[in-house]
Design an enzyme around this catalytic site. Sequence first.
Site, short mmCIF file in Angstrom:
data_model
loop_
_atom_site.label_atom_id
_atom_site.label_comp_id
_atom_site.label_asym_id
_atom_site.label_seq_id
_atom_site.Cartn_x
_atom_site.Cartn_y
_atom_site.Cartn_z
N ARG A 191 -10.34 2.69 0.26
CA ARG A 191 -9.57 1.48 -0.06
C ARG A 191 -10.42 0.23 0.19
O ARG A 191 -10.44 -0.68 -0.62
CB ARG A 191 -8.29 1.44 0.77
CG ARG A 191 -7.12 2.18 0.17
CD ARG A 191 -7.42 3.63 -0.20
NE ARG A 191 -6.26 4.32 -0.70
CZ ARG A 191 -5.44 5.05 0.05
NH1 ARG A 191 -5.68 5.19 1.35
NH2 ARG A 191 -4.41 5.65 -0.49
N ASP A 193 -10.49 8.17 -3.38
CA ASP A 193 -9.09 7.85 -3.57
C ASP A 193 -8.95 7.10 -4.89
O ASP A 193 -9.93 6.94 -5.63
CB ASP A 193 -8.54 7.01 -2.41
CG ASP A 193 -7.11 7.41 -2.05
OD1 ASP A 193 -6.21 7.20 -2.89
OD2 ASP A 193 -6.89 7.94 -0.95
N HIS A 227 -4.31 11.08 -5.96
CA HIS A 227 -5.22 10.07 -5.43
C HIS A 227 -6.60 10.17 -6.10
O HIS A 227 -7.63 10.12 -5.44
CB HIS A 227 -5.35 10.21 -3.92
CG HIS A 227 -4.14 9.75 -3.16
ND1 HIS A 227 -3.72 8.44 -3.16
CD2 HIS A 227 -3.24 10.42 -2.41
CE1 HIS A 227 -2.63 8.32 -2.41
NE2 HIS A 227 -2.30 9.51 -1.95
N ASP A 271 -2.33 15.56 -0.82
CA ASP A 271 -1.11 14.82 -0.51
C ASP A 271 -0.66 13.95 -1.68
O ASP A 271 -1.46 13.59 -2.54
CB ASP A 271 -1.33 13.94 0.72
CG ASP A 271 -2.44 12.91 0.50
OD1 ASP A 271 -3.48 13.29 -0.07
OD2 ASP A 271 -2.26 11.74 0.88
N GLU A 272 0.60 13.62 -1.69
CA GLU A 272 1.18 12.59 -2.54
C GLU A 272 0.74 12.70 -4.01
O GLU A 272 0.30 11.72 -4.62
CB GLU A 272 0.83 11.20 -1.98
CG GLU A 272 1.41 10.96 -0.60
CD GLU A 272 1.05 9.61 -0.03
OE1 GLU A 272 1.89 9.01 0.67
OE2 GLU A 272 -0.09 9.14 -0.24
N TRP A 296 0.87 15.22 8.95
CA TRP A 296 0.97 13.76 8.99
C TRP A 296 2.38 13.23 8.81
O TRP A 296 2.71 12.15 9.29
CB TRP A 296 0.04 13.12 7.94
CG TRP A 296 0.52 13.21 6.51
CD1 TRP A 296 0.33 14.22 5.64
CD2 TRP A 296 1.24 12.19 5.78
NE1 TRP A 296 0.87 13.93 4.41
CE2 TRP A 296 1.44 12.69 4.47
CE3 TRP A 296 1.72 10.93 6.11
CZ2 TRP A 296 2.11 11.96 3.49
CZ3 TRP A 296 2.39 10.20 5.13
CH2 TRP A 296 2.58 10.72 3.83
N TYR A 349 -0.78 6.70 13.34
CA TYR A 349 -1.35 5.96 12.21
C TYR A 349 -1.65 4.55 12.71
O TYR A 349 -0.75 3.74 12.90
CB TYR A 349 -0.36 5.92 11.03
CG TYR A 349 -0.56 7.04 10.04
CD1 TYR A 349 -0.90 8.32 10.47
CD2 TYR A 349 -0.41 6.83 8.68
CE1 TYR A 349 -1.08 9.35 9.57
CE2 TYR A 349 -0.59 7.85 7.76
CZ TYR A 349 -0.93 9.11 8.21
OH TYR A 349 -1.12 10.14 7.32
N ASP A 378 -3.03 2.08 11.28
CA ASP A 378 -2.79 0.95 10.39
C ASP A 378 -1.40 0.37 10.62
O ASP A 378 -1.11 -0.75 10.20
CB ASP A 378 -2.97 1.36 8.93
CG ASP A 378 -2.23 2.63 8.57
OD1 ASP A 378 -2.36 3.61 9.32
OD2 ASP A 378 -1.53 2.64 7.54
N THR A 394 -7.07 1.84 5.26
CA THR A 394 -7.63 0.48 5.24
C THR A 394 -7.16 -0.38 4.08
O THR A 394 -7.84 -1.34 3.71
CB THR A 394 -9.17 0.56 5.23
OG1 THR A 394 -9.61 1.23 4.03
CG2 THR A 394 -9.70 1.27 6.45
N GLU A 395 -5.97 -0.09 3.50
CA GLU A 395 -5.51 -0.94 2.40
C GLU A 395 -5.53 -2.42 2.78
O GLU A 395 -5.91 -3.26 1.96
CB GLU A 395 -4.09 -0.54 1.98
CG GLU A 395 -4.01 0.76 1.21
CD GLU A 395 -3.77 1.96 2.09
OE1 GLU A 395 -3.26 2.97 1.58
OE2 GLU A 395 -4.09 1.90 3.30
#
Length: 591
Positions: A149, A178, A249, A315-316, A431, A456, A458, A507-508
């Site tokens: 990110r 990503d 991703h 994931d996702e 997670w 997490y 962040d 790190t977005e």
Amino acid sequence: MSELIPAPHSLVAGSGGEVRLTAHSQLYAGTATEGVGHWLRTVLREATGLPLHEGRELDDSYGDGIGLQLDSELGPEEYRLVSDESGVLIEGGSAAGVFWGAQSLRQLLGPEAYRRAPLRRDRAWAVPYVTIEDAPRFRWRGLMLDVSRHFMPKDGVLRYLDLMAAHKLNVFHFHLTDDQGWRIEIKRHPKLTEVGSWRARTKFGHRASPFWEEKPHGGYYTQDDIREIVAYAAERHISVVPEIDIPGHSQAAIAAYPELGNTDVIDTTSLSVWDNWGISLNVLAPTDNTLRFYEEVFEEVLELFPSEFIHVGGDECAKEQWRQSPTVQARIRDLGLADEDALQSWFIRHFDNWLTARGRRLIGWDEILEGGSRAEVRAPVESDEEEGAKRPLDEVGAPPAGGWGSRQGIRAPGGETTKLGLAPGAAVSSWRGYQGGITAAQAGHDVVMCPEQQVYLDHRQDGGADEPVPIGYVRTLEDVYGFEPVPPQLTPDQARHVLGTQANVWTEVMEDHARVDYQTFPRLAAFAEVAWSALPAPAERDFAGFEQRMTAHYRRLDALGVAYRPPTGPLPWQRRPGVLGRPIEGAPPNV
């Protein structure tokens, strides 16, 4: 002397004397400890200005010196540090154990031992008489750093390896790919970095923020950079686990090679590296061409990373394009799979078997247990509308009979599978709470516990309005110190599958190393103690004592140049007034 972080298993003060290091002091490194000796001599020479000449042998004549040696009766990462009238002796069951003992020695010398040059030449350097016996609780004590990110240049990565070593952390999970950037050179597929390593602009803040950084952002690591990072980590007894995220991703890879995407659904040639946050709907097409492409990627990755584990993400993965694609639907029918979730499980199992055949072990996020969507309560979005909060796996309820993913318990060609459809050696990064790890451990899979609700980093550290770009739950230093990696639902045999734990840094909203420092520290110090020390149950932990030890540790972080969050709150230049985040009010209770 009692201010060590992480806290050692046993520390017994001596009779009140001390070992004084002088210009005549020697440092002796025995067989197999030469690398530790080189590291220790280098950092102490920088900080103290003392020459610390190389000792020729270990005997009582080195009373003002330091000795390093192995002791076969100690465990691999176990160490014993004795400072007495004979000098300082560090013994370990392996070079790694000696190295962790050397880290404790550095702390005993005081915060100035972390400087890059001596502050004054007349300073006396002394180690109090003490006996420390210590060993880690977990074999996996990790930090995941997202460089996709926001790219972190190589020197910043090396710096974080040093910070990990100072906290006795030993696994660096390197999130390299990503939607927003591909960060590792793959020689067979050069467009991955030529195209996929940079984006035209970047959202500043969360996706709801109106602000954009209207300049290109990017960067990548050459293969020689990777070799340097891996070697640097190995010198510090840190294993580097690379992550190549599949099948979701993956927009940066599809932007570089459009044929990897679902070309019968969208015009993939129009895609660019994503400049926003969230979960892109653009995912890999499950074709033979895609499988071979990523096999070629992983072939180069295996040459660069000697680690036992290779992380494949998993994931996702948004399923919208798969549902709309005639090609994908035909593949599902041809493979005899139930649905798109089963297809994702099939995709992951392909690389599970592929890695197993090459002597490596797959690890992935907990969606690899069940295909990626059973615990979601909203579809991934790509707009600027506010994202609905995902419910953690803990809130979804018990898994179906046979465990999550039992519908996909299909034997993949070329290897055995467990009831979860994975090769026996596959491991899970849990997670979305604890439940994924519980399910995996109960099925005989190894687990790394990294629940979003606890570790997490962040996520915001305070509920105050001054927190910069507030994300997620409030997780204070005390909250992290109260984290328990082993769920009480596991039997002792099942608990042995918990390899350990790691903290994750996404790190977005961290545009530079100072923002990464702010989010990571001081909470990483609390996490390191949870991962290393034999702490009592969370309700019985002495957080007040930890806070007192942090008084000295803040001075160490100052000497290391870490831009941590002060205990009194952010400094004026650490705030980001007016930049929207995505705070989540409330959180499920800890297990």
